[in-house]
Design a protein around this motif. Sequence first.
Motif, PDB file in Angstrom:
ATOM      1  N   ILE A 137      -1.866  70.390  31.054  1.00 12.69           N
ATOM      2  CA  ILE A 137      -1.429  71.211  29.924  1.00 12.69           C
ATOM      3  C   ILE A 137      -0.969  70.368  28.737  1.00 12.69           C
ATOM      4  O   ILE A 137      -0.898  70.869  27.622  1.00 12.69           O
ATOM      5  N   SER A 138      -0.664  69.094  28.993  1.00 14.04           N
ATOM      6  CA  SER A 138      -0.331  68.203  27.877  1.00 14.04           C
ATOM      7  C   SER A 138      -0.462  66.750  28.323  1.00 14.04           C
ATOM      8  O   SER A 138      -0.352  66.443  29.514  1.00 14.04           O
ATOM      9  N   GLU A 139      -0.695  65.879  27.345  1.00 20.64           N
ATOM     10  CA  GLU A 139      -0.836  64.443  27.641  1.00 20.64           C
ATOM     11  C   GLU A 139      -0.236  63.654  26.488  1.00 20.64           C
ATOM     12  O   GLU A 139      -0.698  63.753  25.348  1.00 20.64           O
ATOM     13  N   ASP A 140       0.818  62.908  26.788  1.00 16.20           N
ATOM     14  CA  ASP A 140       1.495  62.083  25.794  1.00 16.20           C
ATOM     15  C   ASP A 140       1.020  60.643  25.988  1.00 16.20           C
ATOM     16  O   ASP A 140       1.463  59.945  26.906  1.00 16.20           O
ATOM     17  N   LYS A 141       0.121  60.191  25.129  1.00 15.79           N
ATOM     18  CA  LYS A 141      -0.476  58.866  25.297  1.00 15.79           C
ATOM     19  C   LYS A 141       0.511  57.750  24.990  1.00 15.79           C
ATOM     20  O   LYS A 141       0.403  56.656  25.557  1.00 15.79           O
ATOM     21  N   ASP A 142       1.463  58.008  24.107  1.00 17.30           N
ATOM     22  CA  ASP A 142       2.450  56.980  23.789  1.00 17.30           C
ATOM     23  C   ASP A 142       3.411  56.765  24.962  1.00 17.30           C
ATOM     24  O   ASP A 142       3.709  55.627  25.325  1.00 17.30           O
ATOM     25  N   ARG A 143       3.906  57.844  25.518  1.00 15.83           N
ATOM     26  CA  ARG A 143       4.835  57.742  26.650  1.00 15.83           C
ATOM     27  C   ARG A 143       4.114  57.638  27.986  1.00 15.83           C
ATOM     28  O   ARG A 143       4.726  57.437  29.018  1.00 15.83           O
ATOM     29  N   LYS A 144       2.786  57.808  27.963  1.00 16.32           N
ATOM     30  CA  LYS A 144       1.950  57.743  29.162  1.00 16.32           C
ATOM     31  C   LYS A 144       2.417  58.745  30.225  1.00 16.32           C
ATOM     32  O   LYS A 144       2.642  58.398  31.387  1.00 16.32           O
ATOM     33  N   ILE A 145       2.591  59.985  29.794  1.00 11.91           N
ATOM     34  CA  ILE A 145       2.970  61.071  30.695  1.00 11.91           C
ATOM     35  C   ILE A 145       1.952  62.195  30.579  1.00 11.91           C
ATOM     36  O   ILE A 145       1.613  62.634  29.482  1.00 11.91           O
ATOM     37  N   VAL A 146       1.460  62.626  31.720  1.00 14.42           N
ATOM     38  CA  VAL A 146       0.533  63.752  31.789  1.00 14.42           C
ATOM     39  C   VAL A 146       1.232  64.895  32.510  1.00 14.42           C
ATOM     40  O   VAL A 146       1.806  64.701  33.591  1.00 14.42           O
ATOM     41  N   GLU A 147       1.228  66.090  31.894  1.00 16.27           N
ATOM     42  CA  GLU A 147       1.862  67.247  32.519  1.00 16.27           C
ATOM     43  C   GLU A 147       0.800  68.188  33.078  1.00 16.27           C
ATOM     44  O   GLU A 147      -0.172  68.531  32.395  1.00 16.27           O
ATOM     45  N   ILE A 148       1.019  68.589  34.331  1.00 17.26           N
ATOM     46  CA  ILE A 148       0.076  69.441  35.041  1.00 17.26           C
ATOM     47  C   ILE A 148       0.783  70.727  35.459  1.00 17.26           C
ATOM     48  O   ILE A 148       1.822  70.688  36.127  1.00 17.26           O
TER      49      ILE A 148
ATOM     50  N   ARG B 243       4.133  69.514  37.043  1.00 18.25           N
ATOM     51  CA  ARG B 243       4.055  68.220  37.722  1.00 18.25           C
ATOM     52  C   ARG B 243       3.804  67.150  36.660  1.00 18.25           C
ATOM     53  O   ARG B 243       2.876  67.285  35.851  1.00 18.25           O
ATOM     54  N   ARG B 244       4.623  66.123  36.657  1.00 24.07           N
ATOM     55  CA  ARG B 244       4.483  65.079  35.642  1.00 24.07           C
ATOM     56  C   ARG B 244       3.961  63.786  36.262  1.00 24.07           C
ATOM     57  O   ARG B 244       4.553  63.271  37.210  1.00 24.07           O
ATOM     58  N   MET B 245       2.878  63.311  35.703  1.00 19.54           N
ATOM     59  CA  MET B 245       2.278  62.050  36.135  1.00 19.54           C
ATOM     60  C   MET B 245       2.684  60.993  35.114  1.00 19.54           C
ATOM     61  O   MET B 245       2.312  61.069  33.946  1.00 19.54           O
ATOM     62  N   ALA B 246       3.485  60.014  35.539  1.00 23.95           N
ATOM     63  CA  ALA B 246       4.048  59.031  34.608  1.00 23.95           C
ATOM     64  C   ALA B 246       3.559  57.624  34.954  1.00 23.95           C
ATOM     65  O   ALA B 246       3.739  57.154  36.078  1.00 23.95           O
ATOM     66  N   TYR B 247       2.943  56.953  33.968  1.00 25.91           N
ATOM     67  CA  TYR B 247       2.482  55.577  34.131  1.00 25.91           C
ATOM     68  C   TYR B 247       3.582  54.606  33.690  1.00 25.91           C
ATOM     69  O   TYR B 247       4.419  54.947  32.857  1.00 25.91           O
ATOM     70  N   GLU B 248       3.539  53.422  34.216  1.00 25.10           N
ATOM     71  CA  GLU B 248       4.523  52.420  33.833  1.00 25.10           C
ATOM     72  C   GLU B 248       4.350  52.053  32.359  1.00 25.10           C
ATOM     73  O   GLU B 248       3.242  51.807  31.885  1.00 25.10           O
ATOM     74  N   VAL B 249       5.460  52.037  31.646  1.00 21.11           N
ATOM     75  CA  VAL B 249       5.451  51.600  30.248  1.00 21.11           C
ATOM     76  C   VAL B 249       6.316  50.363  30.046  1.00 21.11           C
ATOM     77  O   VAL B 249       6.288  49.746  28.991  1.00 21.11           O
ATOM     78  N   ASP B 250       7.094  50.000  31.042  1.00 23.88           N
ATOM     79  CA  ASP B 250       7.956  48.820  30.958  1.00 23.88           C
ATOM     80  C   ASP B 250       8.138  48.259  32.359  1.00 23.88           C
ATOM     81  O   ASP B 250       8.629  48.940  33.256  1.00 23.88           O
ATOM     82  N   ASP B 251       7.693  47.011  32.551  1.00 28.43           N
ATOM     83  CA  ASP B 251       7.806  46.421  33.894  1.00 28.43           C
ATOM     84  C   ASP B 251       9.176  45.790  34.139  1.00 28.43           C
ATOM     85  O   ASP B 251       9.411  45.177  35.174  1.00 28.43           O
ATOM     86  N   LEU B 252      10.129  45.966  33.180  1.00 29.87           N
ATOM     87  CA  LEU B 252      11.504  45.486  33.303  1.00 29.87           C
ATOM     88  C   LEU B 252      11.590  43.976  33.489  1.00 29.87           C
ATOM     89  O   LEU B 252      12.589  43.457  33.984  1.00 29.87           O
ATOM     90  N   GLY B 253      10.516  43.269  33.096  1.00 31.20           N
ATOM     91  CA  GLY B 253      10.527  41.807  33.216  1.00 31.20           C
ATOM     92  C   GLY B 253      10.382  41.315  34.635  1.00 31.20           C
ATOM     93  O   GLY B 253      10.642  40.153  34.932  1.00 31.20           O
ATOM     94  N   ILE B 254       9.959  42.204  35.529  1.00 28.19           N
ATOM     95  CA  ILE B 254       9.816  41.801  36.927  1.00 28.19           C
ATOM     96  C   ILE B 254       8.577  40.925  37.078  1.00 28.19           C
ATOM     97  O   ILE B 254       7.471  41.323  36.734  1.00 28.19           O
ATOM     98  N   THR B 255       8.742  39.719  37.584  1.00 29.27           N
ATOM     99  CA  THR B 255       7.635  38.788  37.811  1.00 29.27           C
ATOM    100  C   THR B 255       7.247  38.834  39.273  1.00 29.27           C
ATOM    101  O   THR B 255       7.987  39.354  40.114  1.00 29.27           O
TER     102      THR B 255
END
Length: 483
Positions: free
Chosen positions: A94-105, A443-455
Amino acid sequence: MDIQDKDLQSIQEVRILVKKAKKAQKEFANFSTQLIDEIVKQLSIAAMAEAENLGKLAVEETGFGIWQDKMTKNIVASQKLYEHIKDMKTIGIISEDKDRKIVEIGTPVGVIAALIPSTNPTSTVIYKTLIALKSGNAIIFSPHPSALKCILKTVKVLKEAAVRMGAPEGLISCISIPTMEGTNELMKHEDVSMILATGGTAMVKAAYSSGTPALGVGPGNVPAYIERSADVKKAVSKILASKTFDNGTVCASEQAIVTEKCISDYVKNELRKQGGYFLTGEEIDKVVRIMETPNGGMNPRIVGKSAKDIAAMAGITIPEGTKVLICEEKGVGKEYPFSKEKLTQLLAFYTVEDWTEGCELCYKLLENGGMGHTLAIHSNNEEVIRQFALKKPVSRLLVNTPSTQGAIGLSTGLTPALTLGCGAVGGSATSDNVGPEHLINIRRMAYEVDDLGITPKENKIIDKLDIDAICKMVIEELKNVKK
């Protein structure tokens, strides 16, 4: 033939209907959005074709209201609602926020139990069916016993239209043996996902206490404030158009007029010119005797009746053409009968010094049975309008429009609806005009946008569940961000 053990038969009927609805909804959830939308469209068309007949049937059976106005409500619940929701995304992505990388279902909630009042029976069935199916759900109606015939007929019209389009049997159904026991079984059934409750306070409280998620609405005790800058002639015309619409059976109809002393005589004269009749002396006592029950509640015999009918019941004589009976009330509370909700052609009238006093009086009226619902204001002073909007505990502040028509979305841009949320202040789970968007889970599908500096090295720390090391790492990262 009388039905024996009616309560048990009602409970059994509910269990059968829920079983069928659950199966039908699972099948319906796999329909394409295009097919669901086409089914909803056909339901709207079918309801529109029967709008007049269903309006007449409702008045004939219940004795409430005016069939032409009930027909209008049927049109609002079918055609106007359909136009509002037809392009709404409710199922699937029903919506897709490409900047925040969130897809709503959007996903359906499942089986909906719908409680229907006797005041707006056919239109509420049409409205709830369209929003339920638009969001991929099945719906089972619990009808008010005094409106059973017209509700069953409305369900039949909608059900047949849906089945013709390939919808599964059981997707739309109605209890034919209405009892309190059957309704309780429906509301508490483990396979019922949500309750849509429209009706009296007791019904709504029962829905919220059932243990099943519910959307219910509280009573309306709507004040209409006429401020000194208003076009009084237009304001009175709109108030009377609202209060006489279906003989005042909509909970958003005005219950009291509040105006300022400097224009009070003008407002009274305009009310008289347009069909208002001010009760005096013994007339007030006679009307009060038939408008309340012994415990102070609203007498169901006056609901949806015309001013002429009420006058006849009270034994008073009024001028021909009277539209509304008005009482100049002195206070607010249980000892002031006209300060309460009156789903008929009765109005209270109050005079105040200025808008600040009017603001306070409107608040008291809302506290007396209308918190969270609706308030109407007639004014050309935008500052006063904004002050009312900021301070009044209502979900709808209607400006220069009839309250009934405005609240249900007929004369405003609000969502066309016959379930009007009152928010938490009014005991409701929503302050919105309820639509399909309230009958889905997201239902929200959220992609990583910040890896928090984890190596990769630090990932090993996580693998070892070294919590202290993780905390230190986050703190250091925050320090770097500040720098």
